[in-house]
Structure formats: C-alpha cells, structure tokens
Write a protein that holds these residues in place. Structure first.
Motif, mmCIF file in Angstrom:
data_model
loop_
_atom_site.group_PDB
_atom_site.id
_atom_site.type_symbol
_atom_site.label_atom_id
_atom_site.label_comp_id
_atom_site.label_asym_id
_atom_site.label_seq_id
_atom_site.Cartn_x
_atom_site.Cartn_y
_atom_site.Cartn_z
ATOM 1 N N ALA A 75 -33.866 -20.087 14.523
ATOM 2 C CA ALA A 75 -35.061 -19.112 14.568
ATOM 3 C C ALA A 75 -35.086 -18.422 13.035
ATOM 4 O O ALA A 75 -36.287 -18.213 12.531
ATOM 5 C CB ALA A 75 -34.847 -18.123 15.729
ATOM 6 N N VAL A 76 -33.758 -17.881 12.727
ATOM 7 C CA VAL A 76 -34.049 -16.976 11.570
ATOM 8 C C VAL A 76 -33.016 -17.307 10.460
ATOM 9 O O VAL A 76 -32.842 -16.673 9.425
ATOM 10 C CB VAL A 76 -34.018 -15.570 12.056
ATOM 11 C CG1 VAL A 76 -34.779 -14.991 13.044
ATOM 12 C CG2 VAL A 76 -32.383 -15.389 12.655
ATOM 13 N N GLY A 77 -32.192 -18.510 10.763
ATOM 14 C CA GLY A 77 -31.027 -18.557 9.875
ATOM 15 C C GLY A 77 -31.190 -18.597 8.330
ATOM 16 O O GLY A 77 -30.603 -18.532 7.514
ATOM 17 N N ASP A 78 -32.532 -19.066 7.898
ATOM 18 C CA ASP A 78 -32.993 -19.099 6.573
ATOM 19 C C ASP A 78 -33.549 -17.844 5.965
ATOM 20 O O ASP A 78 -33.932 -17.678 4.805
ATOM 21 C CB ASP A 78 -34.026 -20.231 6.360
ATOM 22 C CG ASP A 78 -35.237 -19.938 7.151
ATOM 23 O OD1 ASP A 78 -35.151 -19.322 8.110
ATOM 24 O OD2 ASP A 78 -36.222 -20.883 6.789
ATOM 25 N N LYS A 79 -33.459 -16.732 7.023
ATOM 26 C CA LYS A 79 -34.302 -15.520 6.328
ATOM 27 C C LYS A 79 -33.771 -14.452 6.367
ATOM 28 O O LYS A 79 -33.791 -13.361 5.670
ATOM 29 C CB LYS A 79 -35.578 -15.317 7.526
ATOM 30 C CG LYS A 79 -36.471 -16.228 7.760
ATOM 31 C CD LYS A 79 -37.629 -16.110 8.186
ATOM 32 C CE LYS A 79 -38.800 -17.178 8.451
ATOM 33 N NZ LYS A 79 -38.249 -18.326 9.336
ATOM 34 N N LEU A 80 -32.447 -14.417 7.035
ATOM 35 C CA LEU A 80 -31.369 -13.353 6.862
ATOM 36 C C LEU A 80 -29.744 -13.999 7.080
ATOM 37 O O LEU A 80 -30.024 -15.190 7.505
ATOM 38 C CB LEU A 80 -31.465 -12.012 7.890
ATOM 39 C CG LEU A 80 -31.975 -12.188 9.194
ATOM 40 C CD1 LEU A 80 -30.879 -12.966 10.089
ATOM 41 C CD2 LEU A 80 -32.419 -11.094 9.837
ATOM 42 N N THR A 81 -28.968 -13.143 6.813
ATOM 43 C CA THR A 81 -27.346 -13.594 7.027
ATOM 44 C C THR A 81 -26.905 -13.486 8.486
ATOM 45 O O THR A 81 -27.264 -12.532 8.973
ATOM 46 C CB THR A 81 -26.601 -12.746 6.162
ATOM 47 O OG1 THR A 81 -27.101 -13.035 4.919
ATOM 48 C CG2 THR A 81 -25.043 -13.160 6.239
ATOM 49 N N ALA A 139 -35.733 -8.380 13.862
ATOM 50 C CA ALA A 139 -34.756 -7.897 12.950
ATOM 51 C C ALA A 139 -35.499 -8.469 11.417
ATOM 52 O O ALA A 139 -35.494 -7.786 10.408
ATOM 53 C CB ALA A 139 -33.458 -8.555 13.009
ATOM 54 N N VAL A 140 -35.769 -9.559 11.159
ATOM 55 C CA VAL A 140 -36.627 -10.362 10.137
ATOM 56 C C VAL A 140 -37.792 -9.263 9.909
ATOM 57 O O VAL A 140 -37.816 -8.845 8.478
ATOM 58 C CB VAL A 140 -36.966 -11.476 10.179
ATOM 59 C CG1 VAL A 140 -37.580 -12.116 9.229
ATOM 60 C CG2 VAL A 140 -35.546 -12.628 10.570
ATOM 61 N N GLU A 141 -38.543 -9.171 10.889
ATOM 62 C CA GLU A 141 -40.010 -8.303 10.736
ATOM 63 C C GLU A 141 -39.579 -6.925 10.182
ATOM 64 O O GLU A 141 -40.534 -6.494 9.337
ATOM 65 C CB GLU A 141 -40.615 -8.355 12.099
ATOM 66 C CG GLU A 141 -41.884 -7.758 11.977
ATOM 67 C CD GLU A 141 -42.658 -7.774 13.373
ATOM 68 O OE1 GLU A 141 -42.363 -8.628 14.231
ATOM 69 O OE2 GLU A 141 -43.184 -6.878 13.716
ATOM 70 N N TYR A 142 -38.393 -6.312 10.726
ATOM 71 C CA TYR A 142 -38.291 -5.180 10.133
ATOM 72 C C TYR A 142 -37.412 -4.787 8.881
ATOM 73 O O TYR A 142 -36.745 -3.935 8.694
ATOM 74 C CB TYR A 142 -37.812 -4.118 11.162
ATOM 75 C CG TYR A 142 -38.931 -3.756 12.360
ATOM 76 C CD1 TYR A 142 -39.372 -2.701 12.097
ATOM 77 C CD2 TYR A 142 -39.204 -4.654 13.358
ATOM 78 C CE1 TYR A 142 -40.428 -2.339 12.904
ATOM 79 C CE2 TYR A 142 -40.509 -4.361 14.150
ATOM 80 C CZ TYR A 142 -40.797 -3.055 13.772
ATOM 81 O OH TYR A 142 -41.939 -2.635 14.759
ATOM 82 N N GLY A 143 -37.104 -6.027 8.187
ATOM 83 C CA GLY A 143 -36.544 -6.101 7.076
ATOM 84 C C GLY A 143 -34.998 -5.830 6.713
ATOM 85 O O GLY A 143 -34.474 -5.748 5.923
ATOM 86 N N VAL A 144 -34.505 -5.994 8.016
ATOM 87 C CA VAL A 144 -32.942 -6.063 8.080
ATOM 88 C C VAL A 144 -32.582 -7.390 7.307
ATOM 89 O O VAL A 144 -32.879 -8.390 7.360
ATOM 90 C CB VAL A 144 -32.672 -6.412 9.615
ATOM 91 C CG1 VAL A 144 -31.179 -6.384 9.815
ATOM 92 C CG2 VAL A 144 -32.947 -5.047 10.183
ATOM 93 N N ASP A 145 -31.398 -7.198 6.741
ATOM 94 C CA ASP A 145 -30.611 -8.230 5.765
ATOM 95 C C ASP A 145 -29.464 -9.157 6.640
ATOM 96 O O ASP A 145 -29.429 -10.237 6.461
ATOM 97 C CB ASP A 145 -29.685 -7.514 4.785
ATOM 98 C CG ASP A 145 -30.892 -6.450 4.014
ATOM 99 O OD1 ASP A 145 -31.467 -6.976 3.101
ATOM 100 O OD2 ASP A 145 -30.742 -5.132 4.512
ATOM 101 N N GLY A 146 -28.880 -8.901 7.814
ATOM 102 C CA GLY A 146 -28.304 -9.646 8.705
ATOM 103 C C GLY A 146 -28.080 -9.121 10.055
ATOM 104 O O GLY A 146 -28.677 -8.119 10.209
#
Ligand code: FMN
Length: 272
Positions: free
Chosen positions: A180-186, A146-153
């Motif tokens: 894993a991703v808490g600092d990169k998206l909501t 989800a982070v890699e594909y630019g998703v916001d949350g």
C-alpha cells in the motif's frame, strides 16, 4: 532496539546506568555522537508536548517516534519545566513534594485514554522539523493515512502482542502494508524478531529495517548493558550466518523471491 519504557525495573543499568529515571538529557549525554530517536508519550497539553519536543531537539534527537499504544508507568514528566510549572501552579507543590499527585497528573496527561487524532500530527510538525515515525501501524488504511498526513515512516508492529489480545501478527500484515505505501514512506518492522531468519523474512517482505525489543531486555535483565549488547550482536551474527546458508549475498538479496508461504495441514488460525 525498540523503545522499551521504564528499563529500571529490569536492571540498574537501564537506559544509561545513571539516575533512577533516565531523562532526555541523560540519554543524550550517554549516547554521545550516536544517532538518537526520541519517543514521545504524547501529552494532552500542547504546551507540555512542545516543551518535550524542544528539549529533544536541543539534545540532538533527530527522529520523532510516536507510539500508538498504551505506555508503561513513568515519571519522565517530572523533569519537564512546563509540566513542573503547571503542576506547581495547580497544586502549590513541586512534584517531589507530592509524588502521588504529580504521578496522577502525568499519567492523566499521557495515558488518559483520550485519543489524539490524525489532525494532531500537524501540532507535532510545529515543534519538530526532522522525520516523524508512527509506531504500531497494523492496517493498510492507517498506513495510507500516515502518508496523507505527511509522516515520514511507520513501524508495522502489534507491540509484541502485549496490548491487544488476538491482534493479528505484524508479519502477517507487513506485505499488505508495504504494497500500500512502501514506495511513499519508510516501513520498519517489529514484534517477534528473535533470529537472523526472522530478520531475513521481514526484510524480504519489504521492511527497510527491523527493531528488536524483548530479547535485548532479557539480556539487560541478566547482566546489564553488556549482555543486552551481546544479544543484539548474536542476532546480527545469526543474520550473517543465515544469509550465507540461504545463499543471500547482501541485504538487497532479501526480497520476496527467497520466501514461500507454506500452509501446513494442522495450522489453525483465529482472529478476534
Ligand atoms: C516492557 C516493555 C515496555 C515497552 N515500552 C514501550 C514503549 O514505551 N513504547 C513503545 O512504542 N513500545 C514499547 N514496547 C513495545 C516494544 O517497543 C516492541 O514494539 C515490542 O516489544 C515488540 O518487539 P519484540 O517482540 O522484539 O519485543 C514495550 C515492550 C516491552 C516488553
């Protein structure tokens, strides 16, 4: 409040208390100046997808929620001009003249079982400039994608355990996904939030907010929108009370230091 489809089966008030199925436009009107999120049952046909996104944008929806799940039966496509035009072109009839055929065509669009891919997120971006939220993430690898594909949350959710028997509880997966991703998206959370303490646990494990589904719908079933509202108010009041009892002064006080994981002797776990 969680996306819950086809609320008319629970109470005549349903999403808005208006016509049989509440359309994108009717929900927007009923919502007035309130913030609104649009949940996309994602059609296979990109023209219909773009038409739905356009209508949502034009009606002031700011956040797009894309569920990773099978949905409930619905007829929301019947109001979409692009779906109507394509159906009429193929069948020579309007959806109202052939409700069965149109229902079949719509279900084929949105619940055909054919999967969308991560690459398809780019198609959504073409028609949506606001935040995109994926709902139903249960694995850190998917969260990283989800982070890699630019998703916001993302919404960490197993859809309340109603979709896949034996699926691991969402709360079990929440800390791993936040790490894993808490600092990169909501990261948002749902599935099983019933009390103030449930809210405290999810926030303390790193969710930025929680979403409530069935409790509000149980309220809706009893006495319509007023009792749905009371259920949500009850959970908020219980949160306030529980935070006070636990000595947590504000939402920032909800963090991992207030939690302990306790394994009791009789606990039995299974996973498919
Ligand atoms: C009757 C019903 C309909 C639902 N419809 C949808 C839906 O259309 N889209 C979706 O993403 N989730 C849907 N859900 C799942 C909820 O949004 C939520 O993830 C799930 O119920 C877990 O939250 P809860 O334990 O608070 O109910 C539905 C749930 C129920 C009970």
């Amino acid at each position: 409040m969680a996306p819950v489809g086809v609320q008319v089966i629970f109470h005549g008030d349903k999403e808005t208390g208006l016509s049989e199925v509440s359309s994108i436009e009717e929900v927007a009107k009923a919502n007035g100046a309130g913030p609104r999120w649009y949940q996309l049952y994602w059609p296979q046909d990109n023209d219909i997808t773009q038409s739905l996104l356009k209508r949502a944008k034009e009606n002031g929806y700011k956040t797009l929620v894309v569920p990773f799940a099978k949905g409930e039966e619905d007829r929301t496509g019947f109001e979409d001009p692009v779906f109507r035009e394509k159906f009429q072109h193929q069948s020579g009839k309007t959806p109202e003249e052939d409700i069965q055929g149109a229902s079949k065509a719509w279900v084929g669009e949105v619940f055909s079982g054919a999967a969308h891919t991560w690459e398809d997120i780019k198609l959504l971006r073409e028609g949506w400039d606001g935040p995109i939220v994926l709902k139903g993430i249960q694995h850190p690898d998917d969260a990283r994608l989800a982070v890699e594909y630019g998703v916001d949350g993302i919404v960490v959710s197993n859809h309340g355990g109603r979709q896949l028997d034996g699926a691991v509880g969402s709360l079990e997966m929440l800390p791993e996904i936040v790490d894993a991703v808490g600092d990169k998206l909501t990261v948002l959370f749902d599935s099983g939030v019933r009390t103030g303490v449930d809210v405290i646990k999810a926030l303390s494990l790193g969710a930025k907010a929680v979403i409530v589904g069935r409790p509000a719908i149980y309220g809706l079933s009893i006495a319509g929108k007023q009792s749905a509202k009371q259920v949500l108010q009850g959970i908020l009041a219980d949160l306030d009370n529980s935070m006070g009892l636990a000595g947590i002064k504000n939402i920032h006080g909800c963090n991992r230091s207030v939690l302990r994981k306790v394994q009791y002797g009789g606990d039995v776990k299974s996973s498919n």
